[in-house]
Design an enzyme around this catalytic site. Structure first.
Site, short mmCIF file in Angstrom:
data_model
loop_
_atom_site.label_atom_id
_atom_site.label_comp_id
_atom_site.label_asym_id
_atom_site.label_seq_id
_atom_site.Cartn_x
_atom_site.Cartn_y
_atom_site.Cartn_z
N GLU A 143 -24.43 29.04 -49.70
CA GLU A 143 -23.99 28.98 -48.31
C GLU A 143 -25.15 28.68 -47.36
O GLU A 143 -26.29 29.01 -47.64
CB GLU A 143 -23.37 30.32 -47.88
CG GLU A 143 -22.11 30.69 -48.63
CD GLU A 143 -21.53 32.02 -48.19
OE1 GLU A 143 -21.39 32.25 -46.96
OE2 GLU A 143 -21.21 32.83 -49.08
N ARG A 191 -19.85 42.22 -46.64
CA ARG A 191 -20.70 41.32 -45.85
C ARG A 191 -21.03 41.94 -44.48
O ARG A 191 -22.08 41.66 -43.91
CB ARG A 191 -20.00 39.98 -45.66
CG ARG A 191 -19.92 39.15 -46.93
CD ARG A 191 -19.04 37.92 -46.79
NE ARG A 191 -19.68 36.85 -46.08
CZ ARG A 191 -20.07 35.69 -46.63
NH1 ARG A 191 -19.87 35.45 -47.91
NH2 ARG A 191 -20.65 34.77 -45.90
N LEU A 248 -17.01 31.81 -34.70
CA LEU A 248 -17.64 33.12 -34.59
C LEU A 248 -17.86 33.73 -35.97
O LEU A 248 -17.07 33.51 -36.89
CB LEU A 248 -16.75 34.06 -33.77
CG LEU A 248 -16.40 33.62 -32.36
CD1 LEU A 248 -15.38 34.58 -31.74
CD2 LEU A 248 -17.64 33.50 -31.51
N HIS A 284 -17.09 24.51 -43.03
CA HIS A 284 -16.56 25.84 -42.72
C HIS A 284 -15.04 25.75 -42.85
O HIS A 284 -14.43 24.85 -42.28
CB HIS A 284 -16.93 26.25 -41.29
CG HIS A 284 -16.41 27.58 -40.89
ND1 HIS A 284 -17.07 28.76 -41.17
CD2 HIS A 284 -15.27 27.93 -40.24
CE1 HIS A 284 -16.36 29.78 -40.71
NE2 HIS A 284 -15.26 29.30 -40.14
N ILE A 285 -14.45 26.68 -43.58
CA ILE A 285 -12.99 26.66 -43.73
C ILE A 285 -12.37 27.75 -42.87
O ILE A 285 -12.90 28.84 -42.73
CB ILE A 285 -12.53 26.78 -45.20
CG1 ILE A 285 -13.03 28.07 -45.85
CG2 ILE A 285 -12.98 25.57 -46.00
CD1 ILE A 285 -12.51 28.30 -47.27
N THR A 286 -11.23 27.40 -42.26
CA THR A 286 -10.48 28.35 -41.45
C THR A 286 -9.01 27.97 -41.46
O THR A 286 -8.66 26.84 -41.83
CB THR A 286 -11.03 28.43 -40.01
OG1 THR A 286 -10.45 29.56 -39.33
CG2 THR A 286 -10.74 27.16 -39.22
#
Length: 177
Positions: free
Chosen positions: A159, A51, A29, A12-14
């Site tokens: 994904e 989305r 989240l 997961h990228i953030t």
């Protein structure tokens, strides 16, 4: 060589700037859940909107894609590339501000939250979803693992999606690539 499902890595990228609130809150989240919080967003706005309001996951009760925490199967995703190119409103070279949060399929499926596997970018139309673990076998692992994905962007962007929340305690390591 057959896949060992439990050990398949998920990324997961953030933004690094989001880490304090993720750690303090104890959860990653979904976009639907994070919308009301102060949070650095790193995607295309029109795709994030799609989305949240248009695209659903039939195998998970037709919930919107934006109600799921997204993970890729590779650290060098086309999304990271487009962020680094400055195509989503961030400056060129922005990859240095991104962290990969790494977990496994075993962790994700062990939560007993609804989850799904997409065969391409879950923000695109025409993507297939499945909530059977064996759907991992049908993914194009050659495309997922390649560093030259010309003509394979859809496949590389497959994904793994987890409904609503993903616990920080299930992240095995943050990585800066």
């Amino acid at each position: 060589m057959p896949l060992h499902y439990p050990s398949v890595l998920l990324y997961h990228i953030t933004e690094i700037a989001n880490l304090p609130s993720i750690i303090q809150g104890g959860w990653l989240l979904s976009d639907a859940r994070v919308a009301s919080l102060a949070h650095e967003v790193i995607g295309h706005g029109h795709i994030k909107a799609r989305r949240l309001t248009e695209l659903t996951i039939p195998c998970c009760g037709n919930r919107f894609v934006g109600e799921f925490v997204p993970f890729y199967y590779c650290p060098r995703s086309p999304m990271l590339f487009t962020i680094n190119q400055g195509n989503v409103g961030k400056p060129r070279g922005h990859q240095k501000e991104i962290v990969h949060l790494v977990t496994t399929v075993q962790n994700a499926t062990g939560l007993n939250f609804p989850w799904a596997i997409s065969d391409g970018n879950a923000g695109a139309r025409g993507v297939l979803f499945n909530s059977e673990i064996e759907a991992l076998d049908a993914l194009d692992w050659g495309a997922i693992r390649t560093t030259n994905w010309a003509g394979l962007t859809r496949q590389k962007q497959a994904e793994f999606l987890v409904a609503d929340y993903f616990p920080w305690s299930y992240i095995e390591s943050p990585r800066f690539l």
